[in-house]
Write a protein that holds these residues in place. Sequence first.
Motif, PDB file in Angstrom:
ATOM      1  N   ILE A 225       0.839  -1.201   0.000  1.00 29.11           N
ATOM      2  CA  ILE A 225       0.000   0.000   0.000  1.00 29.11           C
ATOM      3  C   ILE A 225       0.872   1.250   0.000  1.00 29.11           C
ATOM      4  N   ASP A 226       0.661   2.114  -0.974  1.00 28.82           N
ATOM      5  CA  ASP A 226       1.336   3.416  -1.031  1.00 28.82           C
ATOM      6  C   ASP A 226       0.288   4.512  -0.917  1.00 28.82           C
ATOM      7  N   PHE A 227       0.397   5.332   0.137  1.00 31.52           N
ATOM      8  CA  PHE A 227      -0.551   6.411   0.371  1.00 31.52           C
ATOM      9  C   PHE A 227       0.061   7.758  -0.006  1.00 31.52           C
ATOM     10  N   ASP A 228      -0.764   8.679  -0.509  1.00 32.59           N
ATOM     11  CA  ASP A 228      -0.406  10.093  -0.427  1.00 32.59           C
ATOM     12  C   ASP A 228      -0.319  10.447   1.052  1.00 32.59           C
ATOM     13  N   SER A 229       0.513  11.420   1.391  1.00 34.68           N
ATOM     14  CA  SER A 229       0.749  11.731   2.805  1.00 34.68           C
ATOM     15  C   SER A 229      -0.538  12.095   3.542  1.00 34.68           C
ATOM     16  N   GLU A 230      -1.420  12.893   2.914  1.00 34.96           N
ATOM     17  CA  GLU A 230      -2.653  13.309   3.573  1.00 34.96           C
ATOM     18  C   GLU A 230      -3.608  12.135   3.746  1.00 34.96           C
ATOM     19  N   ILE A 231      -3.700  11.294   2.720  1.00 35.24           N
ATOM     20  CA  ILE A 231      -4.577  10.129   2.801  1.00 35.24           C
ATOM     21  C   ILE A 231      -4.033   9.141   3.827  1.00 35.24           C
ATOM     22  N   LYS A 232      -2.713   8.990   3.882  1.00 36.02           N
ATOM     23  CA  LYS A 232      -2.118   8.100   4.877  1.00 36.02           C
ATOM     24  C   LYS A 232      -2.443   8.577   6.283  1.00 36.02           C
ATOM     25  N   ARG A 233      -2.373   9.887   6.496  1.00 36.49           N
ATOM     26  CA  ARG A 233      -2.690  10.433   7.817  1.00 36.49           C
ATOM     27  C   ARG A 233      -4.143  10.123   8.193  1.00 36.49           C
ATOM     28  N   LYS A 234      -5.030  10.231   7.222  1.00 39.40           N
ATOM     29  CA  LYS A 234      -6.448   9.983   7.516  1.00 39.40           C
ATOM     30  C   LYS A 234      -6.720   8.503   7.755  1.00 39.40           C
ATOM     31  N   PHE A 235      -6.021   7.637   6.996  1.00 37.47           N
ATOM     32  CA  PHE A 235      -6.244   6.213   7.238  1.00 37.47           C
ATOM     33  C   PHE A 235      -5.667   5.789   8.586  1.00 37.47           C
ATOM     34  N   GLU A 236      -4.518   6.328   8.948  1.00 36.13           N
ATOM     35  CA  GLU A 236      -3.950   5.985  10.255  1.00 36.13           C
ATOM     36  C   GLU A 236      -4.846   6.463  11.391  1.00 36.13           C
ATOM     37  N   LYS A 237      -5.588   7.544  11.141  1.00 38.29           N
ATOM     38  CA  LYS A 237      -6.567   7.993  12.124  1.00 38.29           C
ATOM     39  C   LYS A 237      -7.708   6.982  12.239  1.00 38.29           C
ATOM     40  N   VAL A 238      -8.127   6.421  11.106  1.00 41.60           N
ATOM     41  CA  VAL A 238      -9.132   5.347  11.116  1.00 41.60           C
ATOM     42  C   VAL A 238      -8.600   4.164  11.907  1.00 41.60           C
ATOM     43  N   TYR A 239      -7.363   3.804  11.642  1.00 44.78           N
ATOM     44  CA  TYR A 239      -6.726   2.658  12.286  1.00 44.78           C
ATOM     45  C   TYR A 239      -6.656   2.856  13.804  1.00 44.78           C
ATOM     46  N   GLU A 240      -6.245   4.056  14.214  1.00 44.27           N
ATOM     47  CA  GLU A 240      -6.118   4.348  15.649  1.00 44.27           C
ATOM     48  C   GLU A 240      -7.484   4.386  16.335  1.00 44.27           C
ATOM     49  N   SER A 241      -8.466   5.001  15.679  1.00 43.78           N
ATOM     50  CA  SER A 241      -9.794   5.092  16.286  1.00 43.78           C
ATOM     51  C   SER A 241     -10.462   3.716  16.370  1.00 43.78           C
TER      52      SER A 241
ATOM     53  N   LEU B 124     -21.509   3.575   5.640  1.00 47.28           N
ATOM     54  CA  LEU B 124     -21.302   3.467   7.084  1.00 47.28           C
ATOM     55  C   LEU B 124     -22.050   4.605   7.755  1.00 47.28           C
ATOM     56  N   TYR B 125     -23.063   4.261   8.531  1.00 45.53           N
ATOM     57  CA  TYR B 125     -23.876   5.249   9.231  1.00 45.53           C
ATOM     58  C   TYR B 125     -23.664   5.082  10.724  1.00 45.53           C
ATOM     59  N   GLN B 126     -23.166   6.137  11.351  1.00 44.53           N
ATOM     60  CA  GLN B 126     -22.883   6.091  12.790  1.00 44.53           C
ATOM     61  C   GLN B 126     -23.839   7.031  13.521  1.00 44.53           C
ATOM     62  N   THR B 127     -24.452   6.527  14.586  1.00 44.89           N
ATOM     63  CA  THR B 127     -25.368   7.331  15.377  1.00 44.89           C
ATOM     64  C   THR B 127     -25.289   6.859  16.829  1.00 44.89           C
ATOM     65  N   TYR B 128     -26.311   7.191  17.607  1.00 43.49           N
ATOM     66  CA  TYR B 128     -26.339   6.694  18.978  1.00 43.49           C
ATOM     67  C   TYR B 128     -27.740   6.168  19.296  1.00 43.49           C
ATOM     68  N   THR B 129     -27.814   5.391  20.363  1.00 43.51           N
ATOM     69  CA  THR B 129     -29.072   4.775  20.776  1.00 43.51           C
ATOM     70  C   THR B 129     -29.321   5.042  22.251  1.00 43.51           C
TER      71      THR B 129
ATOM     72  N   LYS C 287     -16.474   9.214  12.473  1.00 47.48           N
ATOM     73  CA  LYS C 287     -15.997  10.459  11.872  1.00 47.48           C
ATOM     74  C   LYS C 287     -14.721  10.223  11.077  1.00 47.48           C
ATOM     75  N   ALA C 288     -13.771   9.458  11.644  1.00 51.70           N
ATOM     76  CA  ALA C 288     -12.500   9.197  10.968  1.00 51.70           C
ATOM     77  C   ALA C 288     -12.728   8.412   9.676  1.00 51.70           C
ATOM     78  N   PHE C 289     -13.629   7.441   9.716  1.00 51.58           N
ATOM     79  CA  PHE C 289     -13.872   6.630   8.520  1.00 51.58           C
ATOM     80  C   PHE C 289     -14.526   7.467   7.425  1.00 51.58           C
ATOM     81  N   ARG C 290     -15.473   8.311   7.789  1.00 54.67           N
ATOM     82  CA  ARG C 290     -16.124   9.156   6.779  1.00 54.67           C
ATOM     83  C   ARG C 290     -15.113  10.104   6.131  1.00 54.67           C
ATOM     84  N   GLU C 291     -14.230  10.694   6.929  1.00 48.55           N
ATOM     85  CA  GLU C 291     -13.233  11.613   6.380  1.00 48.55           C
ATOM     86  C   GLU C 291     -12.287  10.894   5.431  1.00 48.55           C
ATOM     87  N   PHE C 292     -11.897   9.666   5.766  1.00 48.45           N
ATOM     88  CA  PHE C 292     -11.031   8.881   4.902  1.00 48.45           C
ATOM     89  C   PHE C 292     -11.749   8.551   3.600  1.00 48.45           C
TER      90      PHE C 292
END
Length: 370
Positions: free
Chosen positions: A177-193, A283-288, A359-364
């Motif tokens: 996997i080769d990411f653009d730097s900005e996309i890599k940052r967003k995916f790593e945020k998905v990974y961390e979250s 992917l739809y995220q909400t609360y219950t 939020k992280a997944f939607r941004e990615f």
Amino acid sequence: MAWSYRKRIKVIPGVHLNFSKRGISTTIGVKGASINFSKSGTTVNTTVLGFSTRHKLSVSGPNPVSHYPGLPENQPYPLEENIFSADIHEITSQNMQGIKEAIILAQQQKKDLTSDLKKINRALSITKAKKILSYIFLYGLIKKEIPQNSDHDIKAQQEAIKQTKEMIEKCYVNLEIDFDSEIKRKFEKVYESFSKLTTSHKIWDITSAHFQDRVATRSSAGTIVSRRQVNFALRAIPYIKSDYQALYMKNANGADIYIYPTFIVMYNNENNFAIIGVNELNLYQTYTRFTETEVVPRDSKIIGQTWAKVNKNGTRDKRFKSNYQIPVVRYGNIRLSTPTGLREEYEFSNYEFTEEFGKAFREFQLEFRL
């Protein structure tokens, strides 16, 4: 007769992913298949045995990030039905077929090599036995070439065993996997979250949701759900090696879900799995607001109280002497769906981690729609 060994060697396709703002480019090993996602559509180029084809696939259908109108707090499930995905053989995306074939090739090569390994081990045992018998019955002492030939065969067979084991260890699809730097940052945020989300004290797979008559049941809950506790983790799927482990979601009533940067694998076993393009995922995220009759998880917040039996206006029904209070808690909720038939719903005791991941997944995902 000298022992011979025919190696079963095939080149297993690797999968190389390039992520940039122009889209996702996927190159699949020796078949020369490439998949390009862009705003104008999906183009698939394939070259097999010297013949090349090119065709364009429409990207019609829902936007990968869905925004549904807010549901009433006491009515978090829109339909009265069971919640499960379509049959595993029906939901592979057309433009993900190349990756699926690469995985199948890796699986088949491992089976072939494992079969060969058994045959070589069996041949080695026979050769050793023949050498021992040649000495027991003395003909090996008379004809020196007999044990010498056995020694030669034993050496060749032992080397073949070593090589076959090494090849079996390489029976996987290598995902680079080769990411653009900005996309890599967003995916790593998905990974961390997602890593945080896995630590939720309770994770449930919602397998069904049904409306109930609150007046008849004297209950404050308008929906009855069936749920089963499951686990999420960062986990590698068999036959795929990657710098990033998949986002693993246990499925209580179907194939487990593995999310990679550009595709999703729904996996039962090596014979039953499907691959779906991540751009197709809603992917739809909400609360219950959940009326919790069991023990409240330690990482959940109690946001109110109700009664086991209530009046129409939600107050305590005093006709029931044994009436007791029940906590109302706030849980995170994630729904997953695709046009090809993936349909799953999960609930999490930790709402904050759920919101962060959503939020992280939607941004990615939106990075490829800009």
